[in-house]
Design a protein around this motif. Structure first.
Motif, PDB file in Angstrom:
ATOM      1  N   PHE A 116      12.790   0.472 -25.361  1.00 43.08           N
ATOM      2  CA  PHE A 116      13.355   0.286 -26.695  1.00 43.08           C
ATOM      3  C   PHE A 116      12.279  -0.188 -27.665  1.00 43.08           C
ATOM      4  O   PHE A 116      11.275  -0.777 -27.270  1.00 43.08           O
ATOM      5  N   ILE A 117      12.520   0.102 -28.924  1.00 43.98           N
ATOM      6  CA  ILE A 117      11.623  -0.272 -30.008  1.00 43.98           C
ATOM      7  C   ILE A 117      12.482  -0.822 -31.143  1.00 43.98           C
ATOM      8  O   ILE A 117      13.502  -0.228 -31.485  1.00 43.98           O
ATOM      9  N   THR A 118      12.067  -1.950 -31.715  1.00 45.95           N
ATOM     10  CA  THR A 118      12.789  -2.501 -32.862  1.00 45.95           C
ATOM     11  C   THR A 118      12.090  -2.111 -34.155  1.00 45.95           C
ATOM     12  O   THR A 118      10.922  -1.705 -34.149  1.00 45.95           O
ATOM     13  N   GLU A 119      12.799  -2.276 -35.258  1.00 40.75           N
ATOM     14  CA  GLU A 119      12.213  -1.944 -36.554  1.00 40.75           C
ATOM     15  C   GLU A 119      11.046  -2.855 -36.909  1.00 40.75           C
ATOM     16  O   GLU A 119      10.236  -2.524 -37.765  1.00 40.75           O
ATOM     17  N   HIS A 120      10.926  -3.988 -36.255  1.00 43.06           N
ATOM     18  CA  HIS A 120       9.822  -4.911 -36.508  1.00 43.06           C
ATOM     19  C   HIS A 120       8.642  -4.680 -35.570  1.00 43.06           C
ATOM     20  O   HIS A 120       7.708  -5.462 -35.542  1.00 43.06           O
ATOM     21  N   GLY A 121       8.713  -3.646 -34.739  1.00 41.19           N
ATOM     22  CA  GLY A 121       7.568  -3.306 -33.898  1.00 41.19           C
ATOM     23  C   GLY A 121       7.575  -3.871 -32.499  1.00 41.19           C
ATOM     24  O   GLY A 121       6.585  -3.754 -31.780  1.00 41.19           O
ATOM     25  N   ILE A 122       8.661  -4.501 -32.084  1.00 40.59           N
ATOM     26  CA  ILE A 122       8.755  -4.947 -30.689  1.00 40.59           C
ATOM     27  C   ILE A 122       9.006  -3.713 -29.847  1.00 40.59           C
ATOM     28  O   ILE A 122       9.857  -2.888 -30.161  1.00 40.59           O
ATOM     29  N   ASN A 123       8.253  -3.584 -28.764  1.00 38.47           N
ATOM     30  CA  ASN A 123       8.317  -2.400 -27.912  1.00 38.47           C
ATOM     31  C   ASN A 123       8.375  -2.871 -26.462  1.00 38.47           C
ATOM     32  O   ASN A 123       7.489  -3.601 -26.027  1.00 38.47           O
ATOM     33  N   ALA A 124       9.407  -2.512 -25.732  1.00 35.38           N
ATOM     34  CA  ALA A 124       9.549  -2.941 -24.338  1.00 35.38           C
ATOM     35  C   ALA A 124       9.940  -1.763 -23.464  1.00 35.38           C
ATOM     36  O   ALA A 124      10.722  -0.899 -23.880  1.00 35.38           O
ATOM     37  N   HIS A 125       9.381  -1.733 -22.255  1.00 38.84           N
ATOM     38  CA  HIS A 125       9.696  -0.649 -21.332  1.00 38.84           C
ATOM     39  C   HIS A 125       9.585  -1.158 -19.899  1.00 38.84           C
ATOM     40  O   HIS A 125       8.832  -2.099 -19.620  1.00 38.84           O
ATOM     41  N   SER A 141       5.259  -5.287 -26.057  1.00 36.49           N
ATOM     42  CA  SER A 141       4.301  -5.628 -27.098  1.00 36.49           C
ATOM     43  C   SER A 141       5.075  -6.090 -28.326  1.00 36.49           C
ATOM     44  O   SER A 141       6.256  -5.769 -28.483  1.00 36.49           O
ATOM     45  N   PHE A 142       4.396  -6.859 -29.152  1.00 39.05           N
ATOM     46  CA  PHE A 142       5.041  -7.425 -30.330  1.00 39.05           C
ATOM     47  C   PHE A 142       3.976  -7.705 -31.377  1.00 39.05           C
ATOM     48  O   PHE A 142       2.831  -8.026 -31.044  1.00 39.05           O
ATOM     49  N   PRO A 143       4.350  -7.602 -32.645  1.00 41.29           N
ATOM     50  CA  PRO A 143       3.384  -7.881 -33.707  1.00 41.29           C
ATOM     51  C   PRO A 143       3.266  -9.387 -33.953  1.00 41.29           C
ATOM     52  O   PRO A 143       4.258 -10.111 -33.870  1.00 41.29           O
ATOM     53  N   PHE A 144       2.051  -9.836 -34.236  1.00 44.42           N
ATOM     54  CA  PHE A 144       1.837 -11.220 -34.640  1.00 44.42           C
ATOM     55  C   PHE A 144       2.074 -11.326 -36.142  1.00 44.42           C
ATOM     56  O   PHE A 144       1.740 -10.408 -36.892  1.00 44.42           O
TER      57      PHE A 144
END
Length: 124
Positions: free
Chosen positions: A46-55, A73-76
């Protein structure tokens, strides 16, 4: 290991926190794909609109568990991205990331427990 427990505990506390905040804004899911075969095999991404990406991908383990390979991964806020990849199987949870300090120092009580276990093993 201690760092892993701390990170997991912090994640659990964050998820268990109150969901209503006056400044709370819903974060949309841009993409969400899930597959579960019910036998230890699964896959999600899944990917969120804020750039969090998990698999993650799960496969049946030798002791009835799911062995998992995945990452997130996630944005700082100040820019850049943090990334963690991991494996979880019969050997435990093993994250890999430049965010995790290495080498992982063991606390004194853990070193003492290891020494005690080694003494017990030598004595039979």
């Amino acid at each position: 290991m201690l760092l892993q427990v701390i990170l997991i505990s912090l994640a659990a506390v964050a998820l268990a926190g109150p969901q209503y905040r006056p400044d709370y804004r819903h974060i949309g899911i841009v993409s969400d794909t899930r597959e579960d075969h019910g036998d230890g095999r699964f896959r999600y991404h899944f990917i969120t609109e804020h750039g969090i990406n998990a698999h993650a991908t799960g496969t049946p383990g030798s002791r009835g568990q799911s062995n998992i390979q995945g990452g997130f991964s996630f944005p700082f806020p100040e820019g850049g991205t943090g990334e963690v990849n991991y494996e979880a199987d019969e050997l435990g949870y093993r994250p890999q990331s430049p965010l995790i300090p290495t080498p992982h120092p063991l606390p004194a009580h853990a070193i003492e427990q290891i020494r005690f276990a080694e003494d017990q093993r030598r004595r039979g």
